[in-house]
Write an enzyme that holds these catalytic residues in place. Structure first.
Site, PDB file in Angstrom:
ATOM      1  N   ASP A 113       1.058  -1.368   0.453  1.00  0.00           N
ATOM      2  CA  ASP A 113       0.309  -0.047  -0.230  1.00  0.00           C
ATOM      3  C   ASP A 113       1.018   1.081  -0.035  1.00  0.00           C
ATOM      4  OD1 ASP A 113      -3.239   0.518   0.759  1.00  0.00           O
ATOM      5  OD2 ASP A 113      -1.608   2.381   1.178  1.00  0.00           O
TER       6      ASP A 113
ATOM      7  N   ILE B  48       1.376   0.621  -6.031  1.00  0.00           N
ATOM      8  CA  ILE B  48       1.562   0.152  -7.401  1.00  0.00           C
ATOM      9  C   ILE B  48       1.905   0.449  -8.709  1.00  0.00           C
ATOM     10  CG2 ILE B  48      -0.293  -1.403  -6.081  1.00  0.00           C
ATOM     11  CD1 ILE B  48      -2.398   0.145  -8.219  1.00  0.00           C
TER      12      ILE B  48
ATOM     13  N   THR C 194     -16.131  -2.742  -9.097  1.00  0.00           N
ATOM     14  CA  THR C 194     -17.254  -1.787  -8.723  1.00  0.00           C
ATOM     15  C   THR C 194     -18.663  -1.877  -9.374  1.00  0.00           C
ATOM     16  OG1 THR C 194     -18.393   0.148  -8.454  1.00  0.00           O
ATOM     17  CG2 THR C 194     -16.036   0.133  -9.565  1.00  0.00           C
ATOM     18  N   ASP C 195     -19.656  -1.921  -9.256  1.00  0.00           N
ATOM     19  CA  ASP C 195     -21.114  -1.638  -9.977  1.00  0.00           C
ATOM     20  C   ASP C 195     -21.526  -0.342 -10.375  1.00  0.00           C
ATOM     21  OD1 ASP C 195     -21.832   0.102  -6.784  1.00  0.00           O
ATOM     22  OD2 ASP C 195     -23.474  -0.876  -6.933  1.00  0.00           O
ATOM     23  N   GLU C 196     -20.710   0.315  -9.717  1.00  0.00           N
ATOM     24  CA  GLU C 196     -20.276   1.911 -10.780  1.00  0.00           C
ATOM     25  C   GLU C 196     -19.992   2.119 -11.880  1.00  0.00           C
ATOM     26  OE1 GLU C 196     -19.439   5.147  -7.880  1.00  0.00           O
ATOM     27  OE2 GLU C 196     -19.620   3.618  -6.247  1.00  0.00           O
TER      28      GLU C 196
ATOM     29  N   TYR D 134     -14.174   8.509 -11.456  1.00  0.00           N
ATOM     30  CA  TYR D 134     -13.863   6.997 -10.866  1.00  0.00           C
ATOM     31  C   TYR D 134     -14.537   6.158 -11.412  1.00  0.00           C
ATOM     32  CZ  TYR D 134     -14.654   4.214  -7.369  1.00  0.00           C
ATOM     33  OH  TYR D 134     -15.295   2.686  -6.814  1.00  0.00           O
TER      34      TYR D 134
ATOM     35  N   ALA E 179     -15.418   5.758 -14.553  1.00  0.00           N
ATOM     36  CA  ALA E 179     -14.831   5.608 -15.721  1.00  0.00           C
ATOM     37  C   ALA E 179     -13.424   4.813 -15.609  1.00  0.00           C
ATOM     38  CB  ALA E 179     -14.664   6.852 -16.711  1.00  0.00           C
TER      39      ALA E 179
ATOM     40  N   LYS F 130     -12.628   2.836 -13.137  1.00  0.00           N
ATOM     41  CA  LYS F 130     -12.477   1.718 -12.983  1.00  0.00           C
ATOM     42  C   LYS F 130     -13.131   0.856 -13.581  1.00  0.00           C
ATOM     43  CE  LYS F 130     -12.455  -0.132  -8.882  1.00  0.00           C
ATOM     44  NZ  LYS F 130     -10.902   0.405  -7.726  1.00  0.00           N
TER      45      LYS F 130
HETATM   46  P1  NAD Z   1      -9.588   3.058   0.057  1.00  0.00           P
HETATM   47  O1  NAD Z   1      -9.973   5.170  -0.322  1.00  0.00           O
HETATM   48  O2  NAD Z   1     -10.222   3.448   1.749  1.00  0.00           O
HETATM   49  O3  NAD Z   1      -8.740   2.011   0.482  1.00  0.00           O
HETATM   50  C1  NAD Z   1      -7.925   2.815  -1.120  1.00  0.00           C
HETATM   51  C2  NAD Z   1      -5.832   2.437  -0.718  1.00  0.00           C
HETATM   52  O4  NAD Z   1      -5.501   2.033  -1.508  1.00  0.00           O
HETATM   53  C3  NAD Z   1      -5.059   3.287  -0.035  1.00  0.00           C
HETATM   54  O5  NAD Z   1      -4.689   2.297   1.634  1.00  0.00           O
HETATM   55  C4  NAD Z   1      -4.462   3.510  -1.004  1.00  0.00           C
HETATM   56  O6  NAD Z   1      -2.842   4.135   0.448  1.00  0.00           O
HETATM   57  C5  NAD Z   1      -3.972   2.869  -1.103  1.00  0.00           C
HETATM   58  N1  NAD Z   1      -3.537   3.238  -2.540  1.00  0.00           N
HETATM   59  C6  NAD Z   1      -4.171   4.085  -2.971  1.00  0.00           C
HETATM   60  N2  NAD Z   1      -3.248   4.395  -4.464  1.00  0.00           N
HETATM   61  C7  NAD Z   1      -2.391   3.105  -4.565  1.00  0.00           C
HETATM   62  C8  NAD Z   1      -1.363   2.945  -5.300  1.00  0.00           C
HETATM   63  N3  NAD Z   1      -0.812   3.831  -6.485  1.00  0.00           N
HETATM   64  N4  NAD Z   1      -0.069   1.997  -4.895  1.00  0.00           N
HETATM   65  C9  NAD Z   1      -0.342   1.386  -4.035  1.00  0.00           C
HETATM   66  N5  NAD Z   1      -1.602   1.689  -3.150  1.00  0.00           N
HETATM   67  C10 NAD Z   1      -2.871   2.537  -3.356  1.00  0.00           C
HETATM   68  O7  NAD Z   1     -10.639   2.298  -0.782  1.00  0.00           O
HETATM   69  P2  NAD Z   1     -12.032   0.779  -0.113  1.00  0.00           P
HETATM   70  O8  NAD Z   1     -13.085   2.008   0.025  1.00  0.00           O
HETATM   71  O9  NAD Z   1     -11.346   0.827   0.964  1.00  0.00           O
HETATM   72  O10 NAD Z   1     -11.768   0.416  -1.157  1.00  0.00           O
HETATM   73  C11 NAD Z   1     -10.766  -0.608  -1.908  1.00  0.00           C
HETATM   74  C12 NAD Z   1     -10.763  -0.753  -3.282  1.00  0.00           C
HETATM   75  O11 NAD Z   1     -12.537  -1.571  -3.646  1.00  0.00           O
HETATM   76  C13 NAD Z   1     -11.134  -0.022  -4.447  1.00  0.00           C
HETATM   77  O12 NAD Z   1     -10.631  -0.362  -5.280  1.00  0.00           O
HETATM   78  C14 NAD Z   1     -12.431   0.308  -4.559  1.00  0.00           C
HETATM   79  O13 NAD Z   1     -12.371   0.558  -6.251  1.00  0.00           O
HETATM   80  C15 NAD Z   1     -13.373  -1.308  -4.302  1.00  0.00           C
HETATM   81  N6  NAD Z   1     -14.987  -0.522  -4.297  1.00  0.00           N
HETATM   82  C16 NAD Z   1     -14.649  -0.094  -2.703  1.00  0.00           C
HETATM   83  C17 NAD Z   1     -16.608  -0.680  -2.587  1.00  0.00           C
HETATM   84  C18 NAD Z   1     -16.764   0.301  -1.592  1.00  0.00           C
HETATM   85  O14 NAD Z   1     -18.099   0.491  -0.945  1.00  0.00           O
HETATM   86  N7  NAD Z   1     -15.968   1.461  -0.922  1.00  0.00           N
HETATM   87  C19 NAD Z   1     -17.151  -1.361  -3.854  1.00  0.00           C
HETATM   88  C20 NAD Z   1     -16.945  -1.784  -3.987  1.00  0.00           C
HETATM   89  C21 NAD Z   1     -15.703  -1.766  -4.717  1.00  0.00           C
HETATM   90  P1  TYD Z   2     -20.792   8.033  -1.004  1.00  0.00           P
HETATM   91  O1  TYD Z   2     -20.118   7.600   0.176  1.00  0.00           O
HETATM   92  O2  TYD Z   2     -19.865   8.825  -2.092  1.00  0.00           O
HETATM   93  O3  TYD Z   2     -20.162   7.208  -2.370  1.00  0.00           O
HETATM   94  P2  TYD Z   2     -20.642   6.840  -4.041  1.00  0.00           P
HETATM   95  O4  TYD Z   2     -20.452   7.556  -4.450  1.00  0.00           O
HETATM   96  O5  TYD Z   2     -19.530   5.920  -4.529  1.00  0.00           O
HETATM   97  O6  TYD Z   2     -21.523   6.177  -3.455  1.00  0.00           O
HETATM   98  O7  TYD Z   2     -21.481   8.296  -1.314  1.00  0.00           O
HETATM   99  C1  TYD Z   2     -23.183   8.144  -0.743  1.00  0.00           C
HETATM  100  C2  TYD Z   2     -24.271   8.701  -1.299  1.00  0.00           C
HETATM  101  O8  TYD Z   2     -23.891   9.629  -0.892  1.00  0.00           O
HETATM  102  C3  TYD Z   2     -24.145   8.252  -3.206  1.00  0.00           C
HETATM  103  O9  TYD Z   2     -25.355   9.075  -3.619  1.00  0.00           O
HETATM  104  C4  TYD Z   2     -23.481  10.847  -2.268  1.00  0.00           C
HETATM  105  C5  TYD Z   2     -24.585  10.679  -0.980  1.00  0.00           C
HETATM  106  N1  TYD Z   2     -23.894  11.516  -0.410  1.00  0.00           N
HETATM  107  C6  TYD Z   2     -24.137  12.448   0.601  1.00  0.00           C
HETATM  108  O10 TYD Z   2     -25.429  12.561   0.216  1.00  0.00           O
HETATM  109  N2  TYD Z   2     -23.615  13.508   1.252  1.00  0.00           N
HETATM  110  C7  TYD Z   2     -22.374  13.514   1.287  1.00  0.00           C
HETATM  111  O11 TYD Z   2     -21.798  14.293   1.966  1.00  0.00           O
HETATM  112  C8  TYD Z   2     -21.987  12.845   0.350  1.00  0.00           C
HETATM  113  C9  TYD Z   2     -20.151  12.320   0.495  1.00  0.00           C
HETATM  114  C10 TYD Z   2     -22.641  11.519   0.057  1.00  0.00           C
END
Ligand code: NAD
Ligand code: TYD
Length: 339
Positions: free
Chosen positions: A35, A62, A125-127, A153, A155, A157
């Site tokens: 990381d 990475i 991600t589902d996005e 974001y 795009a 992914k």
């Molecule tokens: P996060 O931002 O909390 O963690 C991302 C981690 O990646 C961090 O520890 C950061 O230091 C590391 N990182 C970033 N750039 C880097 C680089 N160039 N080299 C090495 N490490 C690097 O994100 P998260 O919410 O834990 O998401 C993790 C993964 O899951 C992502 O790929 C995200 O797209 C995917 N994802 C997240 C969600 C969600 O709801 N959080 C849902 C579906 C998929």
């Molecule tokens: P977020 O946690 O940023 O996840 P994602 O955009 O990946 O779904 O946001 C979740 C939902 O909450 C999204 O529809 C945007 C909304 N949101 C707010 O209404 N206020 C906020 O301050 C944030 C960060 C998100």
């Protein structure tokens, strides 16, 4: 038989939960946790694991192909989740998203291809599917839904996701991909809606709700996501994509009201703010493929209990998020690694 998994992004929200999940549930697995410790990576998410012989932390980017290659050589499989992960930041500046999410995935794939013989799992991600309309609750994202990302974001992914597909098609690489819905649970960076709203309320601040608050997300507990990743890594079919979701659709207004209730606050704490640019209306996942083929079921995501537990975690661990919000968590990096 002991086995080693290289995890990228394991100091972030899902990564840190994944490390804990694997150490607890796969006693034969050791993790190399690679990381870069960007703003969302936090070694405090891994507190207590410093002396665990099955967890090794390696600070690095990475994009550093040499380092990536040397780590893949030591591993049996790769779980790639390092990414820039916040939609709002991608709207402000998409460059780091392209660099890490697209360029970084290319490095992982190329180095894994050179080393050979390692399965690579991409946490997508589902996005990548774009958005669904509110007036068609019958529609869900399936693995066949066309990729149509709407935010920078998403795009970035999606580019990573189809790159993985192309490396399977072109080089016959052993790859698998998960596309998961919104996660909740401990250690989520307090820029995402749940930890932001809970911590704001504890601080006596209002919660900024975007637009009309009617956008819908499908919420899954992070441990259910971690279990899905493990199942797909171990038993998924090479070249396949698996949707992961909780059948747990909530509008942001409904989510906000639940958080307000759990926090003992009234609706006057809602601050309606301008909508996010290009704000996706609704995400909803059809996860029947992973259920059917791999026997995965979400068991930790049922509401309101799971949300209640998560809110309680942020209340009990206020030191953790206060240090993130104040930036104090970064002092440790400076001491440990220099500026
Ligand atoms: P996060 O931002 O909390 O963690 C991302 C981690 O990646 C961090 O520890 C950061 O230091 C590391 N990182 C970033 N750039 C880097 C680089 N160039 N080299 C090495 N490490 C690097 O994100 P998260 O919410 O834990 O998401 C993790 C993964 O899951 C992502 O790929 C995200 O797209 C995917 N994802 C997240 C969600 C969600 O709801 N959080 C849902 C579906 C998929
Ligand atoms: P977020 O946690 O940023 O996840 P994602 O955009 O990946 O779904 O946001 C979740 C939902 O909450 C999204 O529809 C945007 C909304 N949101 C707010 O209404 N206020 C906020 O301050 C944030 C960060 C998100």
């Amino acid at each position: 038989m002991s086995t080693t998994w290289l995890l990228t992004g394991g100091a972030g929200f899902i990564g840190a939960n994944f490390v804990r999940f694997v150490l607890a549930n796969r006693t034969e697995v050791s993790i190399i946790n690679h990381d870069a410790l960007t703003y969302s990576g936090n070694l405090e998410n891994l507190a207590g694991l410093e002396d665990d012989p099955r967890h090794e932390f390696v600070k690095g980017d990475i994009l550093d192909a040499g380092l990536v290659r040397s780590l893949i050589e030591r591993a049996d499989a790769v779980v790639h989740m390092a990414a820039e992960s916040h939609v709002d930041r991608s709207i402000l500046d998409s460059k780091p998203f392209i660099d890490t999410n697209v360029g970084g995935t290319q490095v992982i794939l190329d180095e894994a291809r050179k080393v050979g013989g390692r399965r690579v799992l991409l946490v997508s991600t589902d996005e990548v599917y774009g958005a669904l309309p509110l007036d068609r609750p019958d529609l869900l994202f399936t693995e066949e839904t066309p990729i149509a990302p709407n935010s920078p974001y998403a795009a970035s992914k999606a580019a990573a996701d189809v790159l993985v597909r192309a490396y399977h098609h072109t080089f016959g690489m052993d790859v698998v991909t998960t596309r998961c819905s919104n996660n909740f649970g401990p250690y989520q960076f307090p820029e995402k809606v749940i930890p932001l709203f809970v911590s704001n309320l504890i601080e006596g601040k209002k919660v900024p709700l975007y637009g009309d608050g009617l956008n819908v997300r499908d919420w899954l507990h992070v441990d259910d996501h971690c279990e899905a990743i493990v199942r797909v890594l171990e038993d998924g079919t090479a070249g396949e994509v698996y949707n992961v979701g909780g059948n747990n659709e909530r509008s942001n207004l409904e989510l906000t009201r639940m958080i307000l209730e759990l926090m003992g606050c009234g609706e006057e704490m809602i601050e309606p703010v301008a909508d996010r640019l290009g704000h996706d209306r609704r995400y909803a996942i059809d996860a029947s493929k992973i259920r059917r083929e791999l026997g995965w079921e979400p068991t930790r995501s049922a509401w309101p209990g799971a949300l209640e537990e998560t809110v309680a975690w942020y209340r009990e661990n206020d030191e953790w998020w206060r240090r993130v919000k104040s930036g104090a968590y970064r002092d440790y990096y400076a001491q440990q690694y220099g500026e």
